[in-house]
Design an enzyme around this catalytic site. Sequence first.
Site, PDB file in Angstrom:
ATOM      1  N   GLY A  48     -78.041 -71.063 134.172  1.00  0.00           N
ATOM      2  CA  GLY A  48     -78.333 -72.106 133.197  1.00  0.00           C
ATOM      3  C   GLY A  48     -78.718 -73.410 133.848  1.00  0.00           C
ATOM      4  N   THR A  49     -79.348 -74.264 133.061  1.00  0.00           N
ATOM      5  CA  THR A  49     -79.879 -75.534 133.562  1.00  0.00           C
ATOM      6  C   THR A  49     -79.607 -76.634 132.552  1.00  0.00           C
ATOM      7  OG1 THR A  49     -81.665 -74.313 134.644  1.00  0.00           O
ATOM      8  CG2 THR A  49     -81.942 -76.688 134.444  1.00  0.00           C
ATOM      9  N   VAL A  50     -79.282 -77.820 133.071  1.00  0.00           N
ATOM     10  CA  VAL A  50     -79.039 -78.987 132.216  1.00  0.00           C
ATOM     11  C   VAL A  50     -79.831 -80.174 132.758  1.00  0.00           C
ATOM     12  CG1 VAL A  50     -76.773 -78.172 131.503  1.00  0.00           C
ATOM     13  CG2 VAL A  50     -76.969 -79.664 133.501  1.00  0.00           C
ATOM     14  N   ASP A  64     -80.198 -75.331 128.350  1.00  0.00           N
ATOM     15  CA  ASP A  64     -80.539 -74.030 127.796  1.00  0.00           C
ATOM     16  C   ASP A  64     -79.264 -73.321 127.337  1.00  0.00           C
ATOM     17  OD1 ASP A  64     -79.697 -73.353 130.567  1.00  0.00           O
ATOM     18  OD2 ASP A  64     -80.333 -71.346 129.967  1.00  0.00           O
TER      19      ASP A  64
END
Length: 244
Positions: A48-50, A64
């Site tokens: 995941g990415t922030v 996401d």
Amino acid sequence: LNKTTMNPQFSIAPTHLHNPAVENTMTSADPGLISHRNQFEPYVNNGGTVVGIAGKDFVVIGADTRMSVGYTILSREYSKVSPLTSKCLITSSGMASDCSTLNKTIKYRLTNYNHEFKKEPTTSAVAQLLSNTLYSRRFFPYYAFNLVCGLDEEGKGVVYGYDAVGSYDEVGCAAQGSAGDLIQPVLDNQFGNGNDKSITETRETVIDVFSSATERDLYTGDGLDVYVLSKDGLQHERVPLRRD
């Protein structure tokens, strides 16, 4: 009953696990068996990415919604953003269980602060609290890479980026997670000298960088939670991303 005796994949009774003769026999038959059985790995990266981008009087957060292990997708609806106060949010990537535990710990301490002082802490105070909490676990760190995003005392957008043991800095924009290395250069190019864009333009940039990242990073995808925090309050929307 002992777990070892109930699991059919273990062919040796627990009383034999520390028998040197048995271990020597097993090692000669399969040298990797003993070392593999005794191996303990406390961390797993759920991907995941922030992203956080600060504006003049707002902040935009994107994260996401995919949670995965290796090539297995565990959830397509996992939220990585959590409001802490009316002017502050945290978004985290890394190991989902550690991120959840860390968020609960921070919220517990903020609740105590509210009861004691009858007011919310400032965003800078929350940022320092998170740093102290991470540093307190420096010998067995939370596998969580965080961004604290919000509005400061003057109503200006701020983003704080962290490493795993609590070192942090105020930045104009930041990306963490599995596609962070893909997104950060774009953010530096667009917002490295400050953000003069409107909320709508910043929001569109966040959607664009995630759409691009999903083409290269299989741990990012499914959906995109976009949060906009401004003087008018908090707004949230979910934008679809690639699901393969």
